[in-house]
Design a protein around this motif. Structure first.
Motif, PDB file in Angstrom:
ATOM      1  N   TYR A  80      -4.759   8.606  -0.278  1.00  0.00           N
ATOM      2  CA  TYR A  80      -3.447   8.472  -0.069  1.00  0.00           C
ATOM      3  C   TYR A  80      -2.594   9.690   0.068  1.00  0.00           C
ATOM      4  CZ  TYR A  80      -3.839   3.757  -2.054  1.00  0.00           C
ATOM      5  OH  TYR A  80      -4.021   2.286  -2.201  1.00  0.00           O
TER       6      TYR A  80
ATOM      7  N   MET B  54       1.843   7.588  -8.875  1.00  0.00           N
ATOM      8  CA  MET B  54       2.467   6.658  -9.843  1.00  0.00           C
ATOM      9  C   MET B  54       1.745   5.475 -10.370  1.00  0.00           C
ATOM     10  SD  MET B  54       6.092   4.733  -9.377  1.00  0.00           S
ATOM     11  CE  MET B  54       6.276   3.386 -10.120  1.00  0.00           C
ATOM     12  N   ARG B  55       0.927   5.273  -9.440  1.00  0.00           N
ATOM     13  CA  ARG B  55      -0.043   3.941  -9.782  1.00  0.00           C
ATOM     14  C   ARG B  55      -0.988   4.251 -10.695  1.00  0.00           C
ATOM     15  NH1 ARG B  55      -2.941   0.160  -5.511  1.00  0.00           N
ATOM     16  NH2 ARG B  55      -3.690  -1.544  -6.899  1.00  0.00           N
TER      17      ARG B  55
ATOM     18  N   LYS C  16       3.857   7.298  -4.680  1.00  0.00           N
ATOM     19  CA  LYS C  16       3.750   5.931  -5.269  1.00  0.00           C
ATOM     20  C   LYS C  16       2.400   5.838  -5.753  1.00  0.00           C
ATOM     21  CE  LYS C  16       7.743   4.334  -4.156  1.00  0.00           C
ATOM     22  NZ  LYS C  16       8.850   3.973  -5.274  1.00  0.00           N
TER      23      LYS C  16
ATOM     24  N   ILE D  21       1.931  -6.785 -14.494  1.00  0.00           N
ATOM     25  CA  ILE D  21       2.058  -6.509 -15.837  1.00  0.00           C
ATOM     26  C   ILE D  21       1.954  -5.057 -16.176  1.00  0.00           C
ATOM     27  CG2 ILE D  21       0.433  -6.816 -17.780  1.00  0.00           C
ATOM     28  CD1 ILE D  21      -0.227  -9.370 -16.975  1.00  0.00           C
ATOM     29  N   LEU D  22       0.938  -4.390 -15.080  1.00  0.00           N
ATOM     30  CA  LEU D  22       0.845  -2.718 -15.260  1.00  0.00           C
ATOM     31  C   LEU D  22       2.345  -2.352 -15.004  1.00  0.00           C
ATOM     32  CD1 LEU D  22      -2.203  -1.832 -13.407  1.00  0.00           C
ATOM     33  CD2 LEU D  22      -1.692  -1.644 -15.922  1.00  0.00           C
TER      34      LEU D  22
ATOM     35  N   ARG E 274      -9.878  -1.406 -11.308  1.00  0.00           N
ATOM     36  CA  ARG E 274      -8.683  -0.556 -10.546  1.00  0.00           C
ATOM     37  C   ARG E 274      -9.165   0.972 -10.763  1.00  0.00           C
ATOM     38  NH1 ARG E 274      -6.494  -5.254 -11.736  1.00  0.00           N
ATOM     39  NH2 ARG E 274      -4.458  -5.692 -10.476  1.00  0.00           N
TER      40      ARG E 274
ATOM     41  N   ASP F 184       1.113  -1.203   0.133  1.00  0.00           N
ATOM     42  CA  ASP F 184      -0.020   0.034   0.095  1.00  0.00           C
ATOM     43  C   ASP F 184       0.761   1.173  -0.034  1.00  0.00           C
ATOM     44  OD1 ASP F 184      -2.513   1.320   0.343  1.00  0.00           O
ATOM     45  OD2 ASP F 184      -1.958   1.714   2.290  1.00  0.00           O
ATOM     46  N   THR F 185       2.033   1.163   0.554  1.00  0.00           N
ATOM     47  CA  THR F 185       3.072   2.256   0.715  1.00  0.00           C
ATOM     48  C   THR F 185       3.944   2.203  -0.533  1.00  0.00           C
ATOM     49  OG1 THR F 185       2.738   2.250   2.939  1.00  0.00           O
ATOM     50  CG2 THR F 185       4.627   3.446   2.091  1.00  0.00           C
ATOM     51  N   TYR F 186       4.653   1.109  -0.650  1.00  0.00           N
ATOM     52  CA  TYR F 186       5.655   1.011  -1.570  1.00  0.00           C
ATOM     53  C   TYR F 186       4.817   0.252  -3.085  1.00  0.00           C
ATOM     54  CZ  TYR F 186       8.654   2.110   2.142  1.00  0.00           C
ATOM     55  OH  TYR F 186       9.239   2.691   3.199  1.00  0.00           O
ATOM     56  N   TYR F 187       4.024   0.706  -3.726  1.00  0.00           N
ATOM     57  CA  TYR F 187       3.543   0.108  -4.766  1.00  0.00           C
ATOM     58  C   TYR F 187       4.236  -0.264  -5.967  1.00  0.00           C
ATOM     59  CZ  TYR F 187       1.260   0.397  -9.320  1.00  0.00           C
ATOM     60  OH  TYR F 187       1.164   0.054 -10.557  1.00  0.00           O
ATOM     61  N   SER F 188       5.282   0.232  -5.937  1.00  0.00           N
ATOM     62  CA  SER F 188       6.050   0.010  -7.229  1.00  0.00           C
ATOM     63  C   SER F 188       7.044  -1.218  -7.116  1.00  0.00           C
ATOM     64  CB  SER F 188       6.804   1.220  -7.634  1.00  0.00           C
ATOM     65  OG  SER F 188       7.610   1.690  -6.790  1.00  0.00           O
TER      66      SER F 188
ATOM     67  N   ALA G 266       5.060  -4.006 -18.294  1.00  0.00           N
ATOM     68  CA  ALA G 266       4.287  -4.540 -19.434  1.00  0.00           C
ATOM     69  C   ALA G 266       5.234  -5.627 -20.184  1.00  0.00           C
ATOM     70  CB  ALA G 266       3.541  -3.847 -19.973  1.00  0.00           C
TER      71      ALA G 266
ATOM     72  N   GLU H 107      -1.250  -6.331 -11.432  1.00  0.00           N
ATOM     73  CA  GLU H 107      -0.434  -5.246 -11.020  1.00  0.00           C
ATOM     74  C   GLU H 107       0.991  -5.283 -11.721  1.00  0.00           C
ATOM     75  OE1 GLU H 107      -1.062  -2.417  -9.707  1.00  0.00           O
ATOM     76  OE2 GLU H 107      -3.292  -2.969  -8.748  1.00  0.00           O
TER      77      GLU H 107
ATOM     78  N   TYR I  78      -4.735 -10.998  -9.343  1.00  0.00           N
ATOM     79  CA  TYR I  78      -4.846  -9.368  -9.083  1.00  0.00           C
ATOM     80  C   TYR I  78      -3.315  -8.862  -8.969  1.00  0.00           C
ATOM     81  CZ  TYR I  78      -5.548  -4.882  -7.125  1.00  0.00           C
ATOM     82  OH  TYR I  78      -5.934  -3.694  -6.957  1.00  0.00           O
TER      83      TYR I  78
ATOM     84  N   PHE J  45      -0.459   1.619 -19.165  1.00  0.00           N
ATOM     85  CA  PHE J  45      -0.174   0.275 -19.547  1.00  0.00           C
ATOM     86  C   PHE J  45      -1.680  -0.392 -19.540  1.00  0.00           C
ATOM     87  CE2 PHE J  45       4.042   1.156 -18.319  1.00  0.00           C
ATOM     88  CZ  PHE J  45       4.312   0.978 -19.501  1.00  0.00           C
ATOM     89  N   ARG J  46      -2.778   0.429 -19.537  1.00  0.00           N
ATOM     90  CA  ARG J  46      -4.149  -0.194 -19.376  1.00  0.00           C
ATOM     91  C   ARG J  46      -4.543  -1.268 -20.441  1.00  0.00           C
ATOM     92  NH1 ARG J  46      -3.902   4.708 -22.020  1.00  0.00           N
ATOM     93  NH2 ARG J  46      -5.051   4.842 -24.009  1.00  0.00           N
TER      94      ARG J  46
ATOM     95  N   GLN K 289       0.474   4.851 -14.141  1.00  0.00           N
ATOM     96  CA  GLN K 289       1.061   3.398 -14.629  1.00  0.00           C
ATOM     97  C   GLN K 289      -0.129   2.734 -15.226  1.00  0.00           C
ATOM     98  OE1 GLN K 289       4.391   3.242 -13.822  1.00  0.00           O
ATOM     99  NE2 GLN K 289       4.543   1.217 -14.922  1.00  0.00           N
ATOM    100  N   LEU K 290      -1.323   2.913 -14.518  1.00  0.00           N
ATOM    101  CA  LEU K 290      -2.511   2.195 -14.808  1.00  0.00           C
ATOM    102  C   LEU K 290      -3.009   2.858 -16.353  1.00  0.00           C
ATOM    103  CD1 LEU K 290      -5.044   0.538 -14.321  1.00  0.00           C
ATOM    104  CD2 LEU K 290      -5.748   2.222 -13.334  1.00  0.00           C
TER     105      LEU K 290
ATOM    106  N   VAL L  50       6.151   9.299   0.823  1.00  0.00           N
ATOM    107  CA  VAL L  50       6.484   7.976  -0.112  1.00  0.00           C
ATOM    108  C   VAL L  50       5.163   7.313  -0.618  1.00  0.00           C
ATOM    109  CG1 VAL L  50       7.266   5.847  -0.302  1.00  0.00           C
ATOM    110  CG2 VAL L  50       8.518   7.340   1.126  1.00  0.00           C
ATOM    111  N   ARG L  51       4.157   7.177   0.187  1.00  0.00           N
ATOM    112  CA  ARG L  51       2.787   6.497   0.074  1.00  0.00           C
ATOM    113  C   ARG L  51       2.152   7.608  -0.940  1.00  0.00           C
ATOM    114  NH1 ARG L  51      -2.105   6.167   2.797  1.00  0.00           N
ATOM    115  NH2 ARG L  51      -3.249   4.464   2.506  1.00  0.00           N
TER     116      ARG L  51
END
Lengths: 276, 221
Positions: free
Chosen positions: B94, B61-62, B58, A177-178, B81, A144-148, A181, A175, A171, B69-70, B65-66, B54-55
């Motif tokens: 967030y 970024m999420r 990120k 793949i996102l 998502r 949740d914090t370090y998504y990447s 890719a 993620e 699921y 690369f959807r 990213q979505l 950081v959260r």
């Protein structure tokens, strides 16, 4: 015993450090040779990352004497470093003193809650204790914090797989793949999970994607072959599925003939493909 | 002809070499080394990033990213998502501090933000350690060696270099290859960086500062 080629050895170690490859046996061997032959002074400033690398490798192969020596040297130089403390914690972990390790990690995180490596070690500890559901929830909080962090996602995925939570594992792979890719491995894994879940058409698509990213990927071609036959059996197929199956069969045969030298295996492949 | 050439020749007292040229260089070298160590001493440990910050980054970024690369994931995965992220963004789940004032309220004064202040102080400290010794050395040279000609370059140069090599000496007729004390200082200032790299290793404090100070000194030329 022949003298160690110091230049080559230090270069090799440096390459392992950069690539992050965990060739622990080789690293531990080289490190112990370098220390024993008295080359450590020649490393100059590189000595500290060298010691750090040696500790991890030594713990992996169970060489506690080497690990202790390196940790002592590091402690003398960096008395209050959390990075060294983490190594001490890992030393406890390797010995099986999980409670002591936990204490050290907790202390580091108290100082600096954003220490990624130590957060990961804590999750590893939970895994080590066999507390799967706790490890999963800790990983979810971490992500949740370090998504990447792709490594963490694949770890979570394999944890979910080990408790047969395929939907959730899928699921995680979405993620991944996102995030990356262009990595065929994530697509392949996703396809396999989809196949397990019984979603053959989606699995087929994903297998095709793997081939798209990595030409003549044998495992993916078997996947296509298998999915296509399933779809055909279920009677939901259109013309493309049939064509895909034929193409996959043809390519598998061609690749196997090229790669495999044992005739009996070729025979098995042919029989399998003719039945399926 | 020979006597004419000799008459034009200017000869420097070797004492200038021993008491001006070399001392300036040695002093600059030593000050550079000293400043490196002072910089190391006063530079605090780098600030640790806040977990919440950081959260937040990120999570942003999420989203991107979505978006990018959807196409790589199946439609149902994308839809779920998208729904999740839009809701999370709308509610500010967030955000670093979810209760922060929304747009329209003027940004708070940076002076009152302790984080900002700390960053500014750090920069100031570095600036001061860079500026003070250089100002002192320049003052020292101007006071003791003003107008000194300290060295002759062994190669010819065009007239344009006069302002660079002879700052502090106002003569029209002197050959360009003669270097004044102040110019010697500047030559050292910019030329010693590779020497510092040799002595102190890469990433020493001096190189950065020389690049920074460059702008300060330009008007002097």
């Amino acid at each position: 015993m022949a003298r160690l080629d110091f230049e080559a050895a230090s270069l090799e170690l440096q390459q392992y450090r950069q690539s992050g490859e965990r060739a622990s046996e080789r690293v531990a061997y080289l490190a112990s040779r370098i220390i024993k032959d008295g080359y450590s002074a020649k490393l100059k400033d590189d000595i500290w990352p060298f010691y750090e690398q040696a500790v991890t490798a030594a713990l992996d192969v169970g060489d506690f004497r080497l690990a202790d020596e390196c940790i002592e040297n590091l402690k003398r130089r960096f008395s209050s470093s959390s990075r060294v403390q983490r190594l001490v914690g890992m030393r406890y972990e390797a010995e099986g003193k999980l409670a002591d390790a936990q204490k050290i990690y907790d202390a580091i995180l108290e100082e600096d809650e954003s220490n990624i490596l130590v957060s990961k070690r804590q999750i590893a500890l939970l895994k080590l204790r066999g507390l799967k559901s706790e490890a999963i929830s800790a990983l979810v909080t971490y992500l949740d914090t370090y998504y990447s962090d792709a490594e963490a996602w694949i770890e979570l995925c394999s944890l979910y797989l080990s408790v047969h939570a395929y939907q959730k594992a899928a699921y995680c792979l979405e993620e991944l793949i996102l995030l990356q890719a262009a990595n065929p491995i994530w697509h392949l894994k996703y396809a396999e999970i989809m196949y397990t879940l019984g979603d053959y058409s989606l699995a087929l698509k994903q297998y095709c994607r793997v081939i798209d990213l990595h030409e003549d990927h044998l495992r993916a071609m078997y996947g296509i072959q298998l999915c296509a036959s399933k779809i055909l059996d279920n009677g939901e197929a259109d013309g493309t599925t049939e064509a895909l199956k034929e193409l996959a069969t043809e390519r598998i045969l061609a690749t196997e003939v090229n790669q495999c030298t044992i005739d009996s295996i070729k025979q098995v492949v042919r029989e399998y493909l003719s039945v399926a | 002809m020979a006597t004419l050439g000799e008459a034009k020749q200017m000869i420097l007292d070797p004492a200038i070499r021993d008491w001006v040229l070399l001392p300036i260089m040695v002093v600059m070298l030593l000050v550079g080394v000293l400043r490196h160590h002072i910089t190391v001493l006063i530079t605090g440990t780098p600030k640790k990033p806040q977990l919440k910050a950081v959260r937040e980054s990120k999570a942003l970024m999420r989203g991107s990213q979505l978006r990018a690369f959807r196409n790589a994931i199946p439609p149902h995965a994308f839809a779920s998502r998208k729904a999740f992220l839009t809701e999370a963004y709308d509610q500010g789940k967030y955000l670093k501090n979810p209760n922060a004032p929304k747009e329209g309220v003027p940004a708070p004064n940076p002076m009152t933000d302790p984080d900002m202040m700390e960053g500014m102080m750090e920069g100031m400290k570095k600036q001061v350690t860079n500026m003070v010794p250089q100002m002192l050395i320049m003052g020292w040279i101007n006071f003791f060696f003003q107008g000194f000609v300290v060295i002759k370059l062994p190669f010819p140069l065009t007239l344009r270099f006069k302002s660079m090599l002879q700052s502090g000496v106002d003569t029209r007729d002197m050959d360009v290859t003669w270097v004044s004390s102040l110019s010697w200082y500047f030559l050292n200032l910019f030329g010693l960086s590779s020497v510092f790299t040799l002595i102190l290793g890469d990433n020493n404090g001096n190189i950065l500062y020389i690049l920074g100070l460059h702008h300060y000194n330009e008007p002097i030329y």
